[in-house]
Design a protein around this motif. Sequence first.
Motif, PDB file in Angstrom:
ATOM      1  N   PHE A 107       0.810  -1.225   0.000  1.00  0.00           N
ATOM      2  CA  PHE A 107       0.000   0.000   0.000  1.00  0.00           C
ATOM      3  C   PHE A 107       0.840   1.271   0.000  1.00  0.00           C
ATOM      4  CE2 PHE A 107      -3.068  -3.136   1.568  1.00  0.00           C
ATOM      5  CZ  PHE A 107      -4.097  -2.897   0.660  1.00  0.00           C
ATOM      6  N   PRO A 111      -0.528   2.188  -4.881  1.00  0.00           N
ATOM      7  CA  PRO A 111      -1.352   3.371  -5.190  1.00  0.00           C
ATOM      8  C   PRO A 111      -0.465   4.606  -5.335  1.00  0.00           C
ATOM      9  CG  PRO A 111      -2.277   2.117  -3.356  1.00  0.00           C
ATOM     10  CD  PRO A 111      -0.887   1.607  -3.573  1.00  0.00           C
ATOM     11  N   VAL A 117      -7.532   5.310  -2.420  1.00  0.00           N
ATOM     12  CA  VAL A 117      -7.733   4.007  -1.782  1.00  0.00           C
ATOM     13  C   VAL A 117      -8.998   4.087  -0.925  1.00  0.00           C
ATOM     14  CG1 VAL A 117      -6.786   2.244  -0.257  1.00  0.00           C
ATOM     15  CG2 VAL A 117      -5.246   3.629  -1.673  1.00  0.00           C
ATOM     16  N   TYR A 119     -11.027   1.973   1.749  1.00  0.00           N
ATOM     17  CA  TYR A 119     -10.799   0.816   2.607  1.00  0.00           C
ATOM     18  C   TYR A 119     -11.905   0.672   3.649  1.00  0.00           C
ATOM     19  CZ  TYR A 119      -8.944   4.202   5.999  1.00  0.00           C
ATOM     20  OH  TYR A 119      -8.797   5.262   6.864  1.00  0.00           O
ATOM     21  N   ILE A 131      -1.125   2.560   3.810  1.00  0.00           N
ATOM     22  CA  ILE A 131      -1.785   3.653   3.092  1.00  0.00           C
ATOM     23  C   ILE A 131      -1.209   4.996   3.527  1.00  0.00           C
ATOM     24  CG2 ILE A 131      -3.984   4.864   2.799  1.00  0.00           C
ATOM     25  CD1 ILE A 131      -5.358   2.095   3.066  1.00  0.00           C
ATOM     26  N   SER A 138      -6.989   8.647   0.636  1.00  0.00           N
ATOM     27  CA  SER A 138      -7.703   7.480   1.138  1.00  0.00           C
ATOM     28  C   SER A 138      -8.958   7.895   1.883  1.00  0.00           C
ATOM     29  CB  SER A 138      -6.797   6.654   2.054  1.00  0.00           C
ATOM     30  OG  SER A 138      -6.409   7.399   3.189  1.00  0.00           O
ATOM     31  N   TYR A 167      -8.479   2.056  -5.745  1.00  0.00           N
ATOM     32  CA  TYR A 167      -8.208   0.749  -5.142  1.00  0.00           C
ATOM     33  C   TYR A 167      -9.218   0.514  -4.019  1.00  0.00           C
ATOM     34  CZ  TYR A 167      -3.753   0.923  -7.622  1.00  0.00           C
ATOM     35  OH  TYR A 167      -2.785   0.999  -8.604  1.00  0.00           O
TER      36      TYR A 167
END
Length: 382
Positions: A107, A111, A117, A119, A131, A138, A167
């Motif tokens: 991560f 990305p 992202v 999640y 992340i 994110s 993602y």
Amino acid sequence: MEKLPKKLQSKIDQRKAENALRALTFKGELVDFSSNDYLGFARSEDISKRASYLIKEVTPINGATGSRLLTGNHKLYGQLEDFLTEHYGSESALVFNSGYDANIGFFSSVPQRGDVVLYDELAHASIRDGIQMGHAKSFKFSHNDIDHLKERILSLRAQSSNESEIYVVTESVFSMDGDSPNLESMAMLCREQNCFLVVDEAHATGIFGQGRDMVSQLGLQKEVFARLITFGKAIGCHGAAVLGSPSLKEYLINFSRSFIYTTALSPHSLATVLAAHQYLKEQGEPVIQTLQENIGFFKSEATRLQLSEKFIQSNSAIHCALVIGNSNVKYMAQQLQSHGFDVKPILSPTVKEGEERLRFCLHAFNSKEEISRVLSLLKNLM
């Protein structure tokens, strides 16, 4: 010199005040309802003997001697990654030193800046840490909520450029709840919206899909961009692997810092992982069946004892009974331990305040008598 800087000591003092201070303990001789050794492979003499034979046959050395890109890429790596690729129905596999290393390596590097992202709000700390180390934006989506995920994706698509990738990250079995998302619906949504689906299979590896994982059980291998499998739980060893395309493997070898800048796993570690997988493929079916029977029995006993409402719904080996408050859940865990059962309390801030719980991990080696006894004790405590 001060024992500890004042700011650090204040954090320790705060944890103590909240009855949430962590400490290392040694494993006792209690009945195991806490380890991740779901199939009992960590205690298998057969696997230990197989691993010793592999080391003698392939590479009779003790240490890795360096990172994989320097001197540590010994023959067992190739054998193991080839086996994992075939066993899990993937195009390639890349072994990492741990699940944590694999997640932060993936991560933090995959990305890119300008990507997003999405999640699950209950995603593991290793996913969140990875992340945060990367450059992509994110956002969380509500736990196992496909509708909320879709809203997030559509909103992002409406305001982002065509060059931005999305993602979507989830776990097949969540470590603190034991529940699972609707992976089929999530895969369909990602396909429709051209998103990259990433699934952490840590607590499903070796248990679902005839000793594979949840993605394999559902036949979604081609729908998932990357899978993380780990060896420190049902496989009973140490390490992890990212499953995906050969291009993804090539990228991670070149850009994943937790892969590049660390000493490789020792030959013994890899031999044990390979031996455990060989054993799983040849003799694992009855062990997995026993585990599934124990899961079913645990749930039926909880129903019989009118405890079901206390437990988070789960079909996995992880079952959690909510007991609000760190002091309360620690007391109940201590009571169960005093009667010979190793059941661990999960405290805040590991989980949200007000969602503290007793976490029961079930195993193939647990007897039905042990399951009945521990649940009866829990009933009395409740």
